[in-house]
Write a protein that holds these residues in place. Sequence first.
Motif, PDB file in Angstrom:
ATOM      1  N   GLY A 219      30.843  38.776  36.903  1.00 19.78           N
ATOM      2  CA  GLY A 219      30.265  40.113  36.864  1.00 19.78           C
ATOM      3  C   GLY A 219      31.015  41.086  37.760  1.00 19.78           C
ATOM      4  O   GLY A 219      31.110  42.286  37.448  1.00 19.78           O
ATOM      5  N   ILE A 220      31.542  40.594  38.886  1.00 21.14           N
ATOM      6  CA  ILE A 220      32.332  41.446  39.777  1.00 21.14           C
ATOM      7  C   ILE A 220      33.590  41.919  39.058  1.00 21.14           C
ATOM      8  O   ILE A 220      33.963  43.102  39.125  1.00 21.14           O
ATOM      9  N   ARG A 221      34.242  41.021  38.347  1.00 20.58           N
ATOM     10  CA  ARG A 221      35.422  41.395  37.561  1.00 20.58           C
ATOM     11  C   ARG A 221      35.045  42.363  36.438  1.00 20.58           C
ATOM     12  O   ARG A 221      35.797  43.302  36.136  1.00 20.58           O
ATOM     13  N   HIS A 222      33.885  42.154  35.841  1.00 23.99           N
ATOM     14  CA  HIS A 222      33.389  43.039  34.783  1.00 23.99           C
ATOM     15  C   HIS A 222      33.253  44.470  35.306  1.00 23.99           C
ATOM     16  O   HIS A 222      33.693  45.434  34.658  1.00 23.99           O
ATOM     17  N   THR A 223      32.667  44.627  36.491  1.00 26.24           N
ATOM     18  CA  THR A 223      32.521  45.959  37.083  1.00 26.24           C
ATOM     19  C   THR A 223      33.872  46.555  37.427  1.00 26.24           C
ATOM     20  O   THR A 223      34.099  47.762  37.224  1.00 26.24           O
ATOM     21  N   ALA A 224      34.790  45.739  37.926  1.00 26.65           N
ATOM     22  CA  ALA A 224      36.136  46.231  38.244  1.00 26.65           C
ATOM     23  C   ALA A 224      36.802  46.821  37.001  1.00 26.65           C
ATOM     24  O   ALA A 224      37.446  47.881  37.065  1.00 26.65           O
ATOM     25  N   GLY A 225      36.643  46.146  35.872  1.00 28.55           N
ATOM     26  CA  GLY A 225      37.214  46.648  34.626  1.00 28.55           C
ATOM     27  C   GLY A 225      36.629  47.985  34.230  1.00 28.55           C
ATOM     28  O   GLY A 225      37.349  48.873  33.739  1.00 28.55           O
ATOM     29  N   HIS A 226      35.331  48.172  34.438  1.00 25.88           N
ATOM     30  CA  HIS A 226      34.689  49.455  34.148  1.00 25.88           C
ATOM     31  C   HIS A 226      35.227  50.556  35.053  1.00 25.88           C
ATOM     32  O   HIS A 226      35.485  51.679  34.598  1.00 25.88           O
ATOM     33  N   ILE A 227      35.360  50.241  36.339  1.00 23.79           N
ATOM     34  CA  ILE A 227      35.799  51.248  37.304  1.00 23.79           C
ATOM     35  C   ILE A 227      37.171  51.801  36.937  1.00 23.79           C
ATOM     36  O   ILE A 227      37.427  53.013  37.059  1.00 23.79           O
ATOM     37  N   ASP A 314      43.230  55.784  42.976  1.00 21.68           N
ATOM     38  CA  ASP A 314      42.109  55.456  43.866  1.00 21.68           C
ATOM     39  C   ASP A 314      41.092  54.568  43.154  1.00 21.68           C
ATOM     40  O   ASP A 314      40.565  53.619  43.748  1.00 21.68           O
ATOM     41  N   PHE A 315      40.839  54.876  41.882  1.00 19.94           N
ATOM     42  CA  PHE A 315      39.950  54.024  41.087  1.00 19.94           C
ATOM     43  C   PHE A 315      40.576  52.638  40.890  1.00 19.94           C
ATOM     44  O   PHE A 315      39.879  51.619  40.959  1.00 19.94           O
ATOM     45  N   ALA A 319      39.081  48.986  42.071  1.00 20.76           N
ATOM     46  CA  ALA A 319      38.970  47.853  41.143  1.00 20.76           C
ATOM     47  C   ALA A 319      39.707  46.635  41.686  1.00 20.76           C
ATOM     48  O   ALA A 319      39.205  45.503  41.603  1.00 20.76           O
ATOM     49  N   ASP A 320      40.899  46.850  42.253  1.00 21.17           N
ATOM     50  CA  ASP A 320      41.666  45.741  42.836  1.00 21.17           C
ATOM     51  C   ASP A 320      40.906  45.100  43.992  1.00 21.17           C
ATOM     52  O   ASP A 320      40.941  43.867  44.167  1.00 21.17           O
ATOM     53  N   MET A 321      40.219  45.921  44.787  1.00 24.08           N
ATOM     54  CA  MET A 321      39.430  45.378  45.899  1.00 24.08           C
ATOM     55  C   MET A 321      38.330  44.464  45.379  1.00 24.08           C
ATOM     56  O   MET A 321      38.064  43.398  45.946  1.00 24.08           O
TER      57      MET A 321
END
Length: 343
Positions: A219-227, A314-315, A319-321
Motif C-alpha cells: 500500500g505504501i508503494r501504491h500511494t507513492a505511485g499516486h503521488i 518534489d513530488f 514518492a521515492d521517500m
Amino acid sequence: MNIDSQTDEFRHVQTAHCENGVTTALLRYHGMDFMTEPLAFGMGSGLFYIQIPFLTVNNGPAISFRTMPGAIFKRTCKSLGVDVTRKKFSNVAAAEAFLDHKVREGVPVGCQVGVFHLTYFPKEYRFHFNAHNLIVFGQEDSNYLISDPVMEDVTTLSKSDLSRVRFAQGPLAPKGHIYFPERVKPVTDDVIRKGIVKGIRRNVRDMLKIPGNFAGVDGIRHTAGHIRKWRDKLGLKKASLYLGQIVRMQEEIGTGGGGFRFLYGAFLEEASAYMQDERLSVISEDFTKAGDMWRASAIKMAGVYKGRLTEQKDFDEIADMLIDIRAVEKEAFQKLSRLNLGN
C-alpha cells in the motif's frame, strides 16, 4: 461523589494515541497494572498501512497508518482472556440510558466519538474524524467525567455534547458505540508472552500477505505511485491539498503515521524482555528508522502544501521517500516472520 474522589478510583492515563490509551487505562482499572501503551498496541497488532480505495476524508485521500478502529482493544483483550461487551445504537435515548446505567454502576466505559464537536479540543484540532476514543468514568452534577487519553488531565462533557459526538455523522459514524471489559481474570506472564507472539504474527500477516496493492507494505508503494501523478493529473493546488491531507492523517488525526512506528519499536523492546529474546530489540531499531523516515517525508509534503516546493521533482522525491520507507518496513517484518518465537 465529586470529581476528585472518582478520579481516585479511576486513574487517567495520558498516551500518544486514543485507542491504545483507552485499552491501557481500562485494563489497568481492572487490575492489569503491567499494561502499557506499547504492549496494548503490539498485542493488538495495531501497526498497518492502507490507502482506502474510493474513499475520501476531508476532500483528500483516505489513508491510515493503523488497523481498523476498535481492533486494538478487541484483540488485546482477547489475547488476555478478557471478555468484552460492545454495543451500538440506532436510538440516541437508548444509548444515553445504557451509558447512564453503567455510570451508576461505577463502570468506566470506552466510547467512540467524532472529533469535530469535542468542546475541550482546541479548534485547530477539530476535524471530521469519527474514530476517536475516550472513557466516561463518572458524573459530576449534569456533566460526564471524561478521560481522553490524548489530554493531560481529565475533563467533562455535558450530556448534549457527549451525545452529539457519540452520534457524529459521516464515514466511520460511531452510532453510540460503547465498550468495556468484563469478567477479568488474573493474567500470567505466559499468557502475556502468548499474546505478544500472536500479535506479532498477525501484524506480519497484515503487512506482508494481505492480497491486493493498497494495503500493507504494498500500500505504501501504491500511494507513492499516486503521488508521482498528482501534480499533472490534479493540478498543483489540489495535489498540494492531497499531500497536506496525508500529513494530517499521519501527524494530527488518530491514524498514527511515524509515531506508530516509534510505538511499535517500543513494543518490540518490551516484548524482548518478556520473551528474553534480544533479536526483538534489534529489530525494533528498524521501526524507529521507519518512524524517522515517515517524519522526514511529512516535512517534505508540508513544504509542497505550504507552496515552498512546487516542481514535479518534489513530488518524485516524496514518492521515492515512500519507496524507501516501504523497503525498510518490508525487511523489518520479514525479519520478524523468520523468528521462531514459540507458541
